[in-house]
Design an enzyme around this catalytic site. Structure first.
Site, short mmCIF file in Angstrom:
data_model
loop_
_atom_site.label_atom_id
_atom_site.label_comp_id
_atom_site.label_asym_id
_atom_site.label_seq_id
_atom_site.Cartn_x
_atom_site.Cartn_y
_atom_site.Cartn_z
N ASP A 36 5.09 8.59 4.55
CA ASP A 36 3.63 8.68 4.53
C ASP A 36 3.22 9.93 5.32
O ASP A 36 3.91 10.32 6.26
CB ASP A 36 3.03 7.43 5.19
CG ASP A 36 1.59 7.17 4.77
OD1 ASP A 36 1.34 6.13 4.13
OD2 ASP A 36 0.73 8.01 5.08
N GLU A 163 1.29 -3.08 -9.55
CA GLU A 163 1.47 -4.23 -8.65
C GLU A 163 0.41 -5.27 -8.95
O GLU A 163 -0.69 -4.92 -9.37
CB GLU A 163 1.42 -3.78 -7.19
CG GLU A 163 0.27 -2.85 -6.81
CD GLU A 163 -1.04 -3.53 -6.50
OE1 GLU A 163 -1.02 -4.73 -6.25
OE2 GLU A 163 -2.07 -2.84 -6.52
N LYS A 222 -2.88 -3.52 -16.19
CA LYS A 222 -3.23 -3.70 -14.79
C LYS A 222 -4.75 -3.74 -14.62
O LYS A 222 -5.30 -4.63 -13.96
CB LYS A 222 -2.61 -2.56 -13.97
CG LYS A 222 -3.14 -2.41 -12.59
CD LYS A 222 -2.78 -3.58 -11.71
CE LYS A 222 -3.69 -3.61 -10.52
NZ LYS A 222 -3.10 -4.07 -9.31
N CYS A 278 -9.46 -3.48 -5.05
CA CYS A 278 -9.07 -3.33 -6.46
C CYS A 278 -10.13 -3.67 -7.49
O CYS A 278 -10.34 -2.89 -8.42
CB CYS A 278 -7.83 -4.18 -6.73
SG CYS A 278 -6.36 -3.45 -6.01
C1 UDX Z 1 -3.31 2.14 -3.04
C2 UDX Z 1 -4.42 2.03 -4.07
O1 UDX Z 1 -5.59 1.64 -3.40
C3 UDX Z 1 -4.13 1.03 -5.14
O2 UDX Z 1 -5.04 1.17 -6.19
C4 UDX Z 1 -2.80 1.26 -5.71
O3 UDX Z 1 -2.48 0.22 -6.59
C5 UDX Z 1 -1.74 1.46 -4.66
O4 UDX Z 1 -2.13 2.40 -3.69
P1 UDX Z 1 -2.92 0.77 -0.87
O5 UDX Z 1 -1.47 0.75 -0.64
O6 UDX Z 1 -3.71 -0.45 -0.56
O7 UDX Z 1 -3.25 0.92 -2.37
O8 UDX Z 1 -3.56 2.06 -0.19
P2 UDX Z 1 -3.50 2.47 1.31
O9 UDX Z 1 -3.30 1.29 2.18
O10 UDX Z 1 -4.65 3.39 1.54
O11 UDX Z 1 -2.13 3.30 1.39
C6 UDX Z 1 -1.90 4.53 0.81
C7 UDX Z 1 -1.06 5.37 1.77
O12 UDX Z 1 -0.68 6.59 1.11
C8 UDX Z 1 -1.77 5.77 3.06
O13 UDX Z 1 -1.03 5.31 4.15
C9 UDX Z 1 -1.81 7.31 2.99
O14 UDX Z 1 -1.65 7.92 4.26
C10 UDX Z 1 -0.65 7.61 2.08
N1 UDX Z 1 -0.73 8.93 1.42
C11 UDX Z 1 -1.85 9.30 0.77
C12 UDX Z 1 0.37 9.77 1.47
O15 UDX Z 1 1.37 9.46 2.08
N2 UDX Z 1 0.30 10.98 0.82
C13 UDX Z 1 -0.81 11.40 0.16
O16 UDX Z 1 -0.83 12.51 -0.39
C14 UDX Z 1 -1.92 10.53 0.13
C1 UDX Z 2 -6.59 -8.79 -6.45
C2 UDX Z 2 -5.72 -9.45 -7.53
O1 UDX Z 2 -5.72 -10.86 -7.34
C3 UDX Z 2 -4.31 -8.89 -7.49
O2 UDX Z 2 -3.54 -9.45 -8.55
C4 UDX Z 2 -4.39 -7.39 -7.64
O3 UDX Z 2 -3.11 -6.81 -7.61
C5 UDX Z 2 -5.26 -6.79 -6.56
O4 UDX Z 2 -6.55 -7.37 -6.61
P1 UDX Z 2 -6.94 -9.10 -3.87
O5 UDX Z 2 -8.02 -8.09 -4.00
O6 UDX Z 2 -5.98 -8.96 -2.76
O7 UDX Z 2 -6.08 -9.16 -5.19
O8 UDX Z 2 -7.62 -10.51 -3.65
P2 UDX Z 2 -8.03 -11.77 -4.52
O9 UDX Z 2 -7.42 -12.95 -3.90
O10 UDX Z 2 -7.82 -11.58 -5.96
O11 UDX Z 2 -9.59 -11.87 -4.20
C6 UDX Z 2 -10.48 -10.82 -4.52
C7 UDX Z 2 -11.86 -11.20 -4.10
O12 UDX Z 2 -12.38 -12.22 -4.92
C8 UDX Z 2 -11.99 -11.72 -2.67
O13 UDX Z 2 -13.14 -11.19 -2.05
C9 UDX Z 2 -12.11 -13.21 -2.86
O14 UDX Z 2 -12.77 -13.83 -1.79
C10 UDX Z 2 -12.90 -13.29 -4.14
N1 UDX Z 2 -12.74 -14.55 -4.87
C11 UDX Z 2 -11.52 -14.90 -5.36
C12 UDX Z 2 -13.85 -15.35 -5.12
O15 UDX Z 2 -14.96 -15.04 -4.69
N2 UDX Z 2 -13.67 -16.50 -5.84
C13 UDX Z 2 -12.47 -16.89 -6.36
O16 UDX Z 2 -12.41 -17.94 -7.01
C14 UDX Z 2 -11.36 -16.06 -6.10
#
Ligand code: UDX
Ligand code: UDX
Length: 465
Positions: A36, A163, A222, A278
């Site tokens: 990272d 994912e 996705k 997401c």
């Molecule tokens: C991200 C996206 O939000 C999601 O849509 C996708 O499916 C997977 O990547 P997430 O892992 O939750 O999800 O993001 P985040 O927690 O922000 O992590 C991304 C990491 O990439 C950060 O730690 C950032 O520093 C790093 N990064 C970003 C690099 O190492 N190089 C880069 O050029 C840009």
């Molecule tokens: C979601 C998808 O579930 C996952 O498969 C994908 O890879 C990333 O996005 P996540 O965002 O971590 O995962 O959370 P999720 O448990 O799906 O909940 C999303 C939001 O919906 C939360 O704010 C949750 O509180 C809300 N929610 C969920 C409701 O309000 N009602 C429900 O019945 C279920």
């Protein structure tokens, strides 16, 4: 088929970190290096105190404890990890664009492109490159163009492997995935790459659960999976508004329809609105793609899912204001919960942020208690909206470490996250500390109506009159 010995993952975030930890845990013969650009993040992943990992996920620290230093490494030496790897996952963030064409809707692919250019520059032998980040359909093609045109004439196979992790259950979702999707070219080298990735997952998942598709299907699936899930929540939330006007109870309606096996019971919990990194982003992406192909009706259809979600957050804030005699100016309202759902410290797109913003516009004083979210994060979330100055946010909002202390002289409590601990609080004591009449607005439908009524609270919950 090439046996994979070394994996590199670019991006040690919510997706990359847990996914690679599980792969390393389940495949002790493969060396997994997560890199990272963020040095602090890598330092945190390497912290000997496992409580200090940058991400909190049930089961994660136990797995990291076993694999880290054995075949799981966290590093900032990106070039070295790329150079050594047979397989490279790209798991960097793809935020919604905040500038230029597609602003507010399209995914910003600048980090993805940077990664592709970096890989092209460093790679001296053939690599399988995997998109793990959620991306607009046809991004794989763009990555391939960059790699092929700027690379050192080695062969790159691009796979899409989205994912499906939900936060708070990420480890379980990885260990017991409903399905794994692998999209790639139908060429012999594309098929071989798909098999190579499939064989990694087969270390712990049955083969039938691994779907091999073309790249576009995988990328699109996705977005569509998240759009369908979010659509269910917006559907039940739209009905919650109707239930509040009639004598219907949204939980009873959800149960009644969920027992139809064609509908099914999951994801029908009415709430103050969905959040998370997401759902909104992926739907906006879907909308943008549809529009870009001239499919306006399709775009408008999916956009409604977000419209209803925004409406639900605003409606909750409006209910608080109207119930508190049409003014919340100077009134202390305590937020129980700030995370977008329980068991995570993630606050991205959390409904709490927008409800707070609406109430702050009405000059409410907000105190936030969340068991996992830091004070800095809460202020950062509010500052990012640019609705008011940073000073103003700090003047109107305070963050408390104690759910009981926070309610002294409060007019109301609003439950924004469904943390289990809220059910077990001493509600009699809370009542005794609050101003009367004491209001509770339950945006998650987690508290017991009868108990709260008996104590004396005025209790409102989403989806009931
Ligand atoms: C991200 C996206 O939000 C999601 O849509 C996708 O499916 C997977 O990547 P997430 O892992 O939750 O999800 O993001 P985040 O927690 O922000 O992590 C991304 C990491 O990439 C950060 O730690 C950032 O520093 C790093 N990064 C970003 C690099 O190492 N190089 C880069 O050029 C840009
Ligand atoms: C979601 C998808 O579930 C996952 O498969 C994908 O890879 C990333 O996005 P996540 O965002 O971590 O995962 O959370 P999720 O448990 O799906 O909940 C999303 C939001 O919906 C939360 O704010 C949750 O509180 C809300 N929610 C969920 C409701 O309000 N009602 C429900 O019945 C279920």
């Amino acid at each position: 088929m090439k046996t994979i010995k070394k994996i590199c993952c670019i991006g040690a975030g919510y997706v990359g970190g847990p996914t690679m930890s599980v792969i390393a845990f389940k495949c002790p013969d493969i060396q997994v290096t997560v890199v990272d650009i963020n040095k602090e993040r890598i330092k945190a992943w390497n912290n000997s105190d496992l409580e200090k990992l940058p991400i909190y996920e049930p089961g994660l620290k136990e797995i990291v404890a076993i694999a880290r230093g054995r075949n799981l490494f966290f590093s900032t030496d990106i070039d070295r990890a790329i150079d050594q790897a047979d397989m490279i996952f790209i798991s960097v963030n793809t935020p919604t664009k905040t500038y230029g064409k597609g602003k507010g809707q399209a995914a910003d692919l600048k980090y993805i492109e940077l990664c592709a250019r970096n890989i092209a520059r460093v790679a001296k032998d053939d690599k399988i490159v995997i998109e793990k980040s959620t991306l607009p359909v046809r991004t794989a093609q763009a990555i391939k163009n960059i790699l092929d045109n700027t690379g050192n004439h080695v062969n790159f196979e691009i796979l899409s492997n989205p994912e499906f992790l939900a936060e708070g259950t990420a480890i379980n979702d990885l260990l017991h995935a409903d399905r794994v999707l692998i999209g790639g070219d139908a060429t012999p080298s594309g098929e071989a790459a798909k098999q190579a990735l499939s064989s990694i997952y087969q270390n712990w998942l049955p083969k039938e659960r691994i779907l091999l598709t073309n790249v576009w299907s995988s990328e699109l699936s996705k977005l569509v999976a998240n759009a369908f899930l979010a659509q269910r929540i917006s559907s039940i939330n739209s009905i919650s508004a109707l239930c509040e006007k009639t004598d219907a109870n949204v939980a009873e309606v959800a149960k009644a329809i969920g027992l139809d096996s064609r509908i099914g019971p999951k994801f029908l919990n009415a709430s103050v609105g969905f959040g998370g990194s997401c759902f909104q982003k992926d739907i906006l992406n879907l909308v943008y793609i549809a529009k870009s192909y001239g499919l306006d009706e399709v775009a408008n259809y999916w956009e409604q899912v977000i419209t209803i979600n925004d409406y639900q957050k605003q409606r909750f804030a409006d209910t608080i204001v109207s119930t508190l005699y049409n003014t919340v100016a100077g009134k202390k309202i305590v937020f129980y919960g700030w995370a977008f759902k329980k068991d995570t410290n993630d606050t991205r797109e959390s409904a709490a942020i927008y409800v707070a913003d609406a109430l702050l516009e009405e000059q409410a004083e907000i105190v936030v208690y969340d068991p996992k979210v830091s004070e800095e994060q809460i202020y950062a979330d509010l500052d990012r909206l640019n609705t008011r100055s940073e000073q103003e946010n700090r003047r109107l909002v305070t963050v408390s470490k104690d759910p009981l202390e926070s309610v002294d002289n409060a007019h109301a409590i609003a439950v924004l996250t469904e943390w289990d601990e809220f059910k077990a609080l001493n509600w009699e004591k809370i009542y005794s500390k609050m101003l009367k009449p004491s209001f509770v607005f339950d945006g998650r439908r987690v508290l017991d109506r009868n108990t709260l009524h008996k104590i004396g609270f005025k209790y409102y919950r989403i989806g009931e009159s």
